[in-house]
Design a protein around this motif. Structure first.
Motif: not given
Length: 226
Positions: A110-124, A180-191
């Motif tokens: 069911y699951l696919g990876r969210v790209s690190a670039e998209r995580v960057d655009r969402a958080v950074a 304040h946000y923290s993230t690990t882009p490779s895993t899609g973790r966003i806090g």
């Protein structure tokens, strides 16, 4: 009992490769319970509850396990309480959990990876202030520093992008306004730093992050580009 849930705003975000059904959720939660033979009756169980355009599902139960510092043959068991909360929204899935795991087959199907670039655009986003970043050198050479971490109130005042241009970011923390946000882009973790909140606030948090993952078009803040 779900109304008593209070946890931090931290989730792993994934692309949904295929739509989930009620039967798929039932089967998933059966597998989660089956992985713990000593599982108690459910503390709470909810399947695909509508919340605007989102749906959320949740399960929690008690189970026994051996303490991590003792071997199985010691015969000592400790009682553990775990939960999983899944939030479906805009063809993405947010996963919040503690002391329970999803089966590997579910991730594959069911699951696919969210790209690190998209995580960057969402958080950074532009204007974000980097407070901490952990970098890894991808060189195959044995004569380089393999990883390094920078931390400051504003990393632009300490080291610029040129100082990180041979490294890949593994995790970082940013300040955007008062958030304040923290993230690990490779895993899609966003806090997001916050007090512990209830499940409905977690649904709104997941929706806001997914909206940024789907709709974010601006370039990320320059420091995040190695």
């Amino acid at each position: 009992m779900i109304d008593s849930l209070r946890v931090a705003k931290t989730a792993n975000f994934h692309i949904l490769k295929r739509q989930m059904s009620n039967a798929a959720l039932d089967d998933l939660f059966r597998q989660v319970r089956a992985s713990q033979p000593s599982a108690s009756q459910n503390i709470f169980y909810h399947r695909r509850v509508q919340a605007g355009r989102a749906r959320w599902s949740a399960i929690s139960f008690l189970y026994d396990r051996s303490p991590s510092f003792l071997t199985e043959d010691a015969g000592i068991r400790e009682r553990i309480c775990g939960f999983i909360l899944l939030i479906e929204y805009r063809d993405h899935l947010a996963i919040l959990k503690s002391k329970l795991d999803l089966p590997a087959g579910f991730f594959t199907r069911y699951l696919g990876r969210v790209s690190a670039e998209r995580v960057d655009r969402a958080v950074a986003r532009q204007g974000a202030v980097f407070e901490k970043i952990r970098l890894r050198n991808m060189s195959v050479s044995k004569h380089v520093m393999r990883s390094k971490t920078f931390e400051a109130d504003d990393l632009q005042n300490v080291v610029g992008p040129a100082g990180a241009n041979r490294y890949v970011p593994q995790a970082y923390a940013v300040r955007s306004g008062t958030d304040h946000y923290s993230t690990t882009p490779s895993t899609g973790r966003i806090g997001q730093r916050s007090d512990r909140v209830d499940h409905l606030a977690l649904v709104e948090y997941a929706k806001s992050v997914i909206d940024e993952l789907v709709g974010g078009r601006a370039a990320p803040a320059s420091f995040s580009v190695p």
